[in-house]
Design a protein around this motif. Structure first.
Motif, PDB file in Angstrom:
ATOM      1  N   ILE A  72       0.857  -1.183   0.000  1.00  0.00           N
ATOM      2  CA  ILE A  72       0.000   0.000   0.000  1.00  0.00           C
ATOM      3  C   ILE A  72       0.895   1.235   0.000  1.00  0.00           C
ATOM      4  O   ILE A  72       1.783   1.367   0.839  1.00  0.00           O
ATOM      5  CB  ILE A  72      -0.902   0.043   1.241  1.00  0.00           C
ATOM      6  CG1 ILE A  72      -1.701  -1.243   1.391  1.00  0.00           C
ATOM      7  CG2 ILE A  72      -1.857   1.244   1.164  1.00  0.00           C
ATOM      8  CD1 ILE A  72      -2.453  -1.337   2.712  1.00  0.00           C
ATOM      9  N   GLU A  76      -2.308   5.945  -1.657  1.00  0.00           N
ATOM     10  CA  GLU A  76      -3.475   5.070  -1.605  1.00  0.00           C
ATOM     11  C   GLU A  76      -4.148   5.149  -0.241  1.00  0.00           C
ATOM     12  O   GLU A  76      -5.377   5.082  -0.133  1.00  0.00           O
ATOM     13  CB  GLU A  76      -3.067   3.640  -1.922  1.00  0.00           C
ATOM     14  CG  GLU A  76      -2.729   3.419  -3.383  1.00  0.00           C
ATOM     15  CD  GLU A  76      -2.268   2.005  -3.672  1.00  0.00           C
ATOM     16  OE1 GLU A  76      -2.676   1.466  -4.712  1.00  0.00           O
ATOM     17  OE2 GLU A  76      -1.500   1.452  -2.870  1.00  0.00           O
ATOM     18  N   ALA A  80      -8.258   5.093   0.578  1.00  0.00           N
ATOM     19  CA  ALA A  80      -8.754   3.751   0.899  1.00  0.00           C
ATOM     20  C   ALA A  80      -9.652   3.792   2.134  1.00  0.00           C
ATOM     21  O   ALA A  80      -9.461   4.612   3.030  1.00  0.00           O
ATOM     22  CB  ALA A  80      -7.589   2.803   1.143  1.00  0.00           C
ATOM     23  N   ASP A  81     -10.617   2.875   2.172  1.00  0.00           N
ATOM     24  CA  ASP A  81     -11.444   2.710   3.368  1.00  0.00           C
ATOM     25  C   ASP A  81     -10.893   1.625   4.289  1.00  0.00           C
ATOM     26  O   ASP A  81     -11.228   1.575   5.466  1.00  0.00           O
ATOM     27  CB  ASP A  81     -12.878   2.345   2.975  1.00  0.00           C
ATOM     28  CG  ASP A  81     -13.604   3.514   2.331  1.00  0.00           C
ATOM     29  OD1 ASP A  81     -13.353   4.664   2.740  1.00  0.00           O
ATOM     30  OD2 ASP A  81     -14.409   3.280   1.412  1.00  0.00           O
ATOM     31  N   PHE A  82     -10.058   0.740   3.747  1.00  0.00           N
ATOM     32  CA  PHE A  82      -9.441  -0.352   4.511  1.00  0.00           C
ATOM     33  C   PHE A  82     -10.495  -1.237   5.182  1.00  0.00           C
ATOM     34  O   PHE A  82     -10.399  -1.566   6.364  1.00  0.00           O
ATOM     35  CB  PHE A  82      -8.455   0.193   5.557  1.00  0.00           C
ATOM     36  CG  PHE A  82      -7.297   0.935   4.957  1.00  0.00           C
ATOM     37  CD1 PHE A  82      -6.397   0.283   4.138  1.00  0.00           C
ATOM     38  CD2 PHE A  82      -7.125   2.285   5.205  1.00  0.00           C
ATOM     39  CE1 PHE A  82      -5.320   0.967   3.572  1.00  0.00           C
ATOM     40  CE2 PHE A  82      -6.058   2.977   4.646  1.00  0.00           C
ATOM     41  CZ  PHE A  82      -5.162   2.311   3.834  1.00  0.00           C
ATOM     42  N   HIS A  93      -8.385   0.983   9.156  1.00  0.00           N
ATOM     43  CA  HIS A  93      -9.690   1.617   8.958  1.00  0.00           C
ATOM     44  C   HIS A  93      -9.951   2.645  10.062  1.00  0.00           C
ATOM     45  O   HIS A  93     -10.451   3.746   9.786  1.00  0.00           O
ATOM     46  CB  HIS A  93     -10.783   0.545   8.955  1.00  0.00           C
ATOM     47  CG  HIS A  93     -12.170   1.088   8.874  1.00  0.00           C
ATOM     48  ND1 HIS A  93     -12.706   1.571   7.698  1.00  0.00           N
ATOM     49  CD2 HIS A  93     -13.128   1.231   9.826  1.00  0.00           C
ATOM     50  CE1 HIS A  93     -13.943   1.986   7.922  1.00  0.00           C
ATOM     51  NE2 HIS A  93     -14.224   1.788   9.202  1.00  0.00           N
ATOM     52  N   ARG A 127     -10.145  12.341  -2.142  1.00  0.00           N
ATOM     53  CA  ARG A 127     -10.820  11.042  -2.237  1.00  0.00           C
ATOM     54  C   ARG A 127     -11.777  11.029  -3.427  1.00  0.00           C
ATOM     55  O   ARG A 127     -11.820  10.057  -4.194  1.00  0.00           O
ATOM     56  CB  ARG A 127     -11.571  10.743  -0.931  1.00  0.00           C
ATOM     57  CG  ARG A 127     -10.675  10.221   0.179  1.00  0.00           C
ATOM     58  CD  ARG A 127     -11.329  10.269   1.546  1.00  0.00           C
ATOM     59  NE  ARG A 127     -12.555   9.495   1.632  1.00  0.00           N
ATOM     60  CZ  ARG A 127     -12.609   8.179   1.858  1.00  0.00           C
ATOM     61  NH1 ARG A 127     -11.479   7.483   1.994  1.00  0.00           N
ATOM     62  NH2 ARG A 127     -13.758   7.560   1.978  1.00  0.00           N
ATOM     63  N   ARG A 131     -11.104   8.828  -7.008  1.00  0.00           N
ATOM     64  CA  ARG A 131     -12.077   7.803  -7.393  1.00  0.00           C
ATOM     65  C   ARG A 131     -12.618   8.024  -8.801  1.00  0.00           C
ATOM     66  O   ARG A 131     -13.153   7.085  -9.410  1.00  0.00           O
ATOM     67  CB  ARG A 131     -13.220   7.754  -6.368  1.00  0.00           C
ATOM     68  CG  ARG A 131     -12.803   7.106  -5.063  1.00  0.00           C
ATOM     69  CD  ARG A 131     -13.912   7.042  -4.028  1.00  0.00           C
ATOM     70  NE  ARG A 131     -13.438   6.324  -2.850  1.00  0.00           N
ATOM     71  CZ  ARG A 131     -13.521   5.009  -2.686  1.00  0.00           C
ATOM     72  NH1 ARG A 131     -14.100   4.268  -3.617  1.00  0.00           N
ATOM     73  NH2 ARG A 131     -13.042   4.437  -1.610  1.00  0.00           N
ATOM     74  N   ALA A 160      -4.693  -2.771  -0.770  1.00  0.00           N
ATOM     75  CA  ALA A 160      -5.825  -2.974   0.124  1.00  0.00           C
ATOM     76  C   ALA A 160      -7.000  -3.533  -0.665  1.00  0.00           C
ATOM     77  O   ALA A 160      -7.281  -3.067  -1.770  1.00  0.00           O
ATOM     78  CB  ALA A 160      -6.222  -1.655   0.784  1.00  0.00           C
ATOM     79  N   ASP A 162     -10.345  -3.296  -0.541  1.00  0.00           N
ATOM     80  CA  ASP A 162     -11.435  -2.423  -1.004  1.00  0.00           C
ATOM     81  C   ASP A 162     -10.976  -1.527  -2.137  1.00  0.00           C
ATOM     82  O   ASP A 162     -11.713  -1.290  -3.105  1.00  0.00           O
ATOM     83  CB  ASP A 162     -11.985  -1.588   0.163  1.00  0.00           C
ATOM     84  CG  ASP A 162     -11.006  -0.518   0.647  1.00  0.00           C
ATOM     85  OD1 ASP A 162     -11.213   0.654   0.334  1.00  0.00           O
ATOM     86  OD2 ASP A 162     -10.040  -0.872   1.346  1.00  0.00           O
ATOM     87  N   LEU A 163      -9.737  -1.030  -2.045  1.00  0.00           N
ATOM     88  CA  LEU A 163      -9.230  -0.119  -3.059  1.00  0.00           C
ATOM     89  C   LEU A 163      -8.999  -0.842  -4.382  1.00  0.00           C
ATOM     90  O   LEU A 163      -9.397  -0.354  -5.452  1.00  0.00           O
ATOM     91  CB  LEU A 163      -7.912   0.499  -2.570  1.00  0.00           C
ATOM     92  CG  LEU A 163      -7.571   1.890  -3.066  1.00  0.00           C
ATOM     93  CD1 LEU A 163      -8.641   2.871  -2.634  1.00  0.00           C
ATOM     94  CD2 LEU A 163      -6.220   2.310  -2.504  1.00  0.00           C
ATOM     95  N   GLN A 164      -8.368  -2.005  -4.331  1.00  0.00           N
ATOM     96  CA  GLN A 164      -8.057  -2.719  -5.563  1.00  0.00           C
ATOM     97  C   GLN A 164      -9.336  -3.196  -6.257  1.00  0.00           C
ATOM     98  O   GLN A 164      -9.445  -3.117  -7.487  1.00  0.00           O
ATOM     99  CB  GLN A 164      -7.120  -3.890  -5.282  1.00  0.00           C
ATOM    100  CG  GLN A 164      -5.763  -3.465  -4.718  1.00  0.00           C
ATOM    101  CD  GLN A 164      -5.088  -2.359  -5.501  1.00  0.00           C
ATOM    102  OE1 GLN A 164      -5.170  -1.189  -5.122  1.00  0.00           O
ATOM    103  NE2 GLN A 164      -4.443  -2.713  -6.585  1.00  0.00           N
TER     104      GLN A 164
END
Length: 262
Positions: A72, A76, A80-82, A93, A127, A131, A160, A162-164
């Protein structure tokens, strides 16, 4: 070199199929646009500071070892929300909002601005802007359908979950892959062999009959060599070789791949 005889193709995501670093740079600049009207600052200068301060806070945190293990980057971490079940992801998170506030607060402070509410606003803008920027490179958009018709494909990406997965869906690459392996779901990232080994199992392919394509020598190429997979370095920027990592082949774009594998 003669064409490689392979039965499956593994591909990296960030800066291989989709822009990541340049997309992040563009998002930083767009996020910082309001600093000109509000404080008379140069958006590009504040954007540079934001990236530098994010790296500073990220690398000084207790999360750096885990972040490095699954791959990461500091930028990122800013969007990211993690989400996920792993304890390390749950801790990230919980920490991420404070990380974003600190990075952007420090960036403004470098330019003489003390405005926590505005720092929070810039953090949210970044963010949003990041996105919005998830598209395939033109060569990936053209060739992925061809590759998918010819070979089983696996996507092997560090980061991470959620991000990927967001990038995978937003860019439209998901339908082309029979296997998708994200390091954050494995617990370790490339160059460790575990992510590629999982992809090979899911494709039911022997490593010596597979090739990995990626832009990063120290993760993608070293990981492929560690796993006894043919390593193809995608060197879009004509970066000179450094160190002792030697891929099996080098291409300047994905357009060169059809002539290299069969």
């Amino acid at each position: 070199m003669p064409p490689m005889r392979i039965h499956a193709l593994l591909l990296d995501l960030d800066d291989t199929l989709i822009p990541d670093e340049s997309a992040s740079e563009a998002a930083f600049l767009a996020a910082c646009a309001p600093v000109a009207d509000r404080y008379g600052l140069d958006p590009a200068a504040v954007a540079h500071s934001a990236g530098a301060c994010a790296r500073q806070v990220w690398h000084a945190s207790d999360h750096i070892a885990y972040g490095q293990s699954i791959g990461i980057s500091s930028w990122e971490g800013l969007w990211a929300d993690f989400t996920g079940d792993a304890p390390e992801l749950q801790r990230l998170h919980a920490w991420a909002p404070a990380y974003r506030r600190e990075a952007w607060t420090r960036a403004l402070a470098r330019h003489g601005v003390d405005d926590p509410a505005f720092a929070e606003h810039l953090a949210n803008r970044f963010r949003h802007e990041r996105r919005r920027r998830n598209v395939m490179f033109p060569d990936a958009a053209q060739l992925l359908p061809q590759f998918a018709r010819r070979l089983p494909l696996a996507l092997v990406t560090n980061g991470a979950p959620d991000l990927q997965h967001f990038k995978i869906d937003a860019s439209g690459v998901r339908p082309y892959f029979q296997s998708i392996v994200v390091s954050g779901e494995v617990g370790i990232g490339k160059p460790h062999t575990a992510p590629m080994q999982r992809a090979l199992r899911e494709l039911n392919c022997d490593p010596t009959h597979a090739a990995m394509v990626g832009d990063n020598l120290s993760t993608d190429i070293a990981g492929a060599l560690n796993a006894d997979v043919h390593a193809i370095w995608l060197n879009r920027d004509a970066t000179p070789f450094t160190g002792d990592i030697r891929p099996d082949a080098v291409v300047a774009s994905l357009y060169e791949l059809p002539g290299l594998i069969r």
